[in-house]
Design an enzyme around this catalytic site. Structure first.
Site, PDB file in Angstrom:
ATOM      1  N   LYS A 185       0.838  -1.201   0.000  1.00  0.00           N
ATOM      2  CA  LYS A 185       0.000   0.000   0.000  1.00  0.00           C
ATOM      3  C   LYS A 185       0.873   1.251   0.000  1.00  0.00           C
ATOM      4  O   LYS A 185       1.768   1.391   0.833  1.00  0.00           O
ATOM      5  CB  LYS A 185      -0.924  -0.015   1.219  1.00  0.00           C
ATOM      6  CG  LYS A 185      -1.848  -1.241   1.261  1.00  0.00           C
ATOM      7  CD  LYS A 185      -2.778  -1.237   2.450  1.00  0.00           C
ATOM      8  CE  LYS A 185      -2.047  -1.414   3.759  1.00  0.00           C
ATOM      9  NZ  LYS A 185      -2.959  -1.560   4.904  1.00  0.00           N
ATOM     10  N   THR A 218      -8.754   9.498   8.182  1.00  0.00           N
ATOM     11  CA  THR A 218      -8.117   8.256   7.736  1.00  0.00           C
ATOM     12  C   THR A 218      -8.012   7.219   8.851  1.00  0.00           C
ATOM     13  O   THR A 218      -7.339   6.196   8.687  1.00  0.00           O
ATOM     14  CB  THR A 218      -6.711   8.562   7.205  1.00  0.00           C
ATOM     15  OG1 THR A 218      -5.948   9.207   8.242  1.00  0.00           O
ATOM     16  CG2 THR A 218      -6.772   9.469   5.986  1.00  0.00           C
ATOM     17  N   GLY A 220      -8.404   4.140  10.823  1.00  0.00           N
ATOM     18  CA  GLY A 220      -8.899   2.796  10.568  1.00  0.00           C
ATOM     19  C   GLY A 220      -8.961   2.375   9.118  1.00  0.00           C
ATOM     20  O   GLY A 220      -9.623   1.392   8.785  1.00  0.00           O
ATOM     21  N   THR A 221      -8.236   3.072   8.225  1.00  0.00           N
ATOM     22  CA  THR A 221      -8.288   2.696   6.802  1.00  0.00           C
ATOM     23  C   THR A 221      -7.746   1.285   6.567  1.00  0.00           C
ATOM     24  O   THR A 221      -8.293   0.530   5.763  1.00  0.00           O
ATOM     25  CB  THR A 221      -7.485   3.699   5.953  1.00  0.00           C
ATOM     26  OG1 THR A 221      -6.186   3.875   6.537  1.00  0.00           O
ATOM     27  CG2 THR A 221      -8.185   5.041   5.876  1.00  0.00           C
ATOM     28  N   GLY A 222      -6.664   0.918   7.267  1.00  0.00           N
ATOM     29  CA  GLY A 222      -6.110  -0.422   7.090  1.00  0.00           C
ATOM     30  C   GLY A 222      -7.060  -1.505   7.553  1.00  0.00           C
ATOM     31  O   GLY A 222      -7.202  -2.549   6.904  1.00  0.00           O
ATOM     32  N   CYS A 223      -7.709  -1.271   8.690  1.00  0.00           N
ATOM     33  CA  CYS A 223      -8.701  -2.230   9.195  1.00  0.00           C
ATOM     34  C   CYS A 223      -9.831  -2.417   8.182  1.00  0.00           C
ATOM     35  O   CYS A 223     -10.244  -3.535   7.860  1.00  0.00           O
ATOM     36  CB  CYS A 223      -9.292  -1.736  10.516  1.00  0.00           C
ATOM     37  SG  CYS A 223      -8.101  -1.429  11.831  1.00  0.00           S
TER      38      CYS A 223
END
Length: 505
Positions: A185, A218, A220-223
């Site tokens: 990413k 942004t 919690g974008t990965g979660c």
């Protein structure tokens, strides 16, 4: 070549378990995972690895419950419930990682996505670096790992990548060393570009270009992204499409995050952006623009000799039989494409609509066709136009996005609704002994008109969810289907004129 009406029960929603920490602010952790899974039509479950005291400004405290309690949660779930996918987030300690790995080894879920949560969006450390090796051991039981660039560097024991080329090289290193898919990413890189890439253990790379969305929301974008990929993979079975769809959804969730107005720090994304948009009154600018642009083809269809003769009842039986035989062959494929739309659909209501459409093609429409063809046999192999049309639909169904599939199948709804109304109006002025009355009346059924309106709204919603590039691809798919509809209606006269012997004076 009609579709259907009403809803039927959708396919079994995938049962997706998130193993992660809790975020009381709702932006990350299991709370974000549950929202993401639900937004994509999955049934969400959660086993809590850690409790945090946090908000949009940062993490204030972390509490890790007793390890035996986590094991009890996992065993309770797998003893009773079939688990179709697992997303793993914050683990916190080596002991927790080992416990999760042992459970995975016993249960072997068909989809496992690991988001190696080590650093929060706020910059807070969420894992002791001594637990790094335990996380690496988990890769043995993982299908896809989704680290951000700092986490990718920690896993490799390397400096954080400074550019996209370095990031891809690190992704390939991790994928090859641990024989796992790696989603690299680019969100932490500077600049307006924000690419992602799916790296395979053999070094193959599928890149997903992207433009950075300027927002402070942004958290919690990965979660959210990893959970979305897990549920989509359980539905679809194709990692590339699952990542692409999740990325498109995340873009919409980021673009509309500001409306939530949660907190004074890094706010959460708008997980239910598509659902809340779909609940609002829809303007049909996207679909209406395509419909108006297709006016020349629509007029040409209504002016065809085939349509005029069909309306008046003077159409030769062999021409109608050829049309029905080709339509029956088309519907067999069209039903599969509608089923594919059901698989890709992000909401249960849309899944149900497309699933019932497919069922209707196979049962009601083909039955009506077969009754006529039993009395009037016709050539039973694909004509060139029919083959071109089904090849077009199948190509989009198994390589395109959900929006592209919807755009490709919509003209079959919309043009038939228009043609059906015209045919029915002319039929009412003809003799009661019309040889094609069953078909003319079915074309103009109110239920079909309602289904067409719903399909149009579904495409508008899909267009809103998608990027500008996806809307362009949707336009191309729609336009090609419109042209093929014209050619399909013209085919009976063209085909039979070509095979009839020439006559002279």
């Amino acid at each position: 070549m009609t579709a259907t009406t009403l809803f039927s029960p959708a396919q079994q929603p995938p049962r997706v378990l998130t193993i992660a920490g809790s975020d009381p602010s709702g932006g990350a952790g299991i709370q974000a995972d549950i929202k993401s899974i639900s937004a994509h039509g999955g049934y969400a479950m959660a086993a809590v690895t850690a409790l945090t005291a946090q908000n949009t400004q940062g993490v204030q405290a972390i509490h890790v419950p007793p390890l035996e309690f986590l094991k009890a949660q996992l065993d309770a779930l797998s003893d009773d419930i079939t688990i179709d996918a697992v997303k793993i987030g914050m683990l916190g300690t080596a002991e927790v990682s080992h416990a999760v790995g042992e459970w995975l080894q016993r249960t072997r879920p068909p989809v496992v996505v690991l988001d190696p949560v080590m650093v929060a969006t706020s910059g807070d450390m969420l894992m002791d670096f001594s637990a790094r090796n335990a996380v690496l051991e988990l890769l043995e039981h993982t299908h896809l790992v989704t680290p951000n660039l700092p986490e990718l560097a920690v896993l490799l024991g390397s400096p954080v990548a400074n550019n996209w080329e370095e990031a891809l090289a690190q992704g390939k290193e991790l994928a090859t060393a641990y024989q796992v898919l790696v989603l690299v990413k680019g969100g932490h890189l500077p600049g307006d570009s924000c690419p992602d890439a799916l790296v395979a253990p053999d070094g193959g790379v599928q890149e997903f270009p992207g433009v950075r969305i300027e927002t402070d929301n942004t958290h919690g974008t990965g979660c959210a992204l990893s959970s979305a990929v897990a549920v989509l993979q359980a539905q679809d079975g194709d990692w590339t499409r699952s990542v692409r769809r999740a990325k498109d959804w995340l873009n919409g969730a980021l673009k509309t995050a500001e409306v939530l107005a949660v907190g004074t720090g890094a706010g959460p994304i708008n997980h239910f952006n598509a659902l809340w948009e779909g609940a609002a009154p829809l303007d049909n600018d996207f679909s209406q623009g395509l419909w108006e642009a297709a006016a020349p083809q629509r007029t040409a269809i209504l002016d065809l000799e085939f349509i005029g003769e069909l309306a008046k009842g003077t159409l030769a039986a062999e021409r109608f039989a050829y049309y029905l035989a080709q339509d029956a062959l088309y519907l067999g494929v069209y039903a599969k494409v509608l089923s594919r739309a059901s698989v890709l659909a992000p909401t249960l209501s849309e899944q149900g609509f497309w699933a019932h459409s497919a069922q209707n093609c196979l049962e009601e429409e083909l039955s009506l066709h077969q009754n006529w063809l039993d009395k009037h046999p016709a050539e039973a192999q694909l004509g060139p136009v029919t083959k071109h049309y089904v090849d077009h639909l199948q190509s989009i169904a198994f390589s395109g996005s959900y929006g592209e599939v919807v755009a490709a199948v919509l003209p079959c709804f919309w043009i038939y609704a228009e043609v059906g109304q015209t045919l029915h109006e002319q039929y009412l002025q003809s003799s009661d002994r019309h040889p094609y009355s069953a078909w003319l009346q079915s074309y103009a059924a109110e239920e079909f008109a309602q289904a067409t309106a719903l399909a149009v709204n579904i495409m508008d919603t899909a267009a809103r969810r998608g990027s500008a590039a996806e809307r362009q691809r949707m336009s191309q798919a729609f336009n090609q289907s419109v042209q093929l509809e014209l050619e399909f209606f013209a085919a009976p006269h063209a085909h039979l004129s070509a095979v009839e012997p020439a006559t002279g004076d």
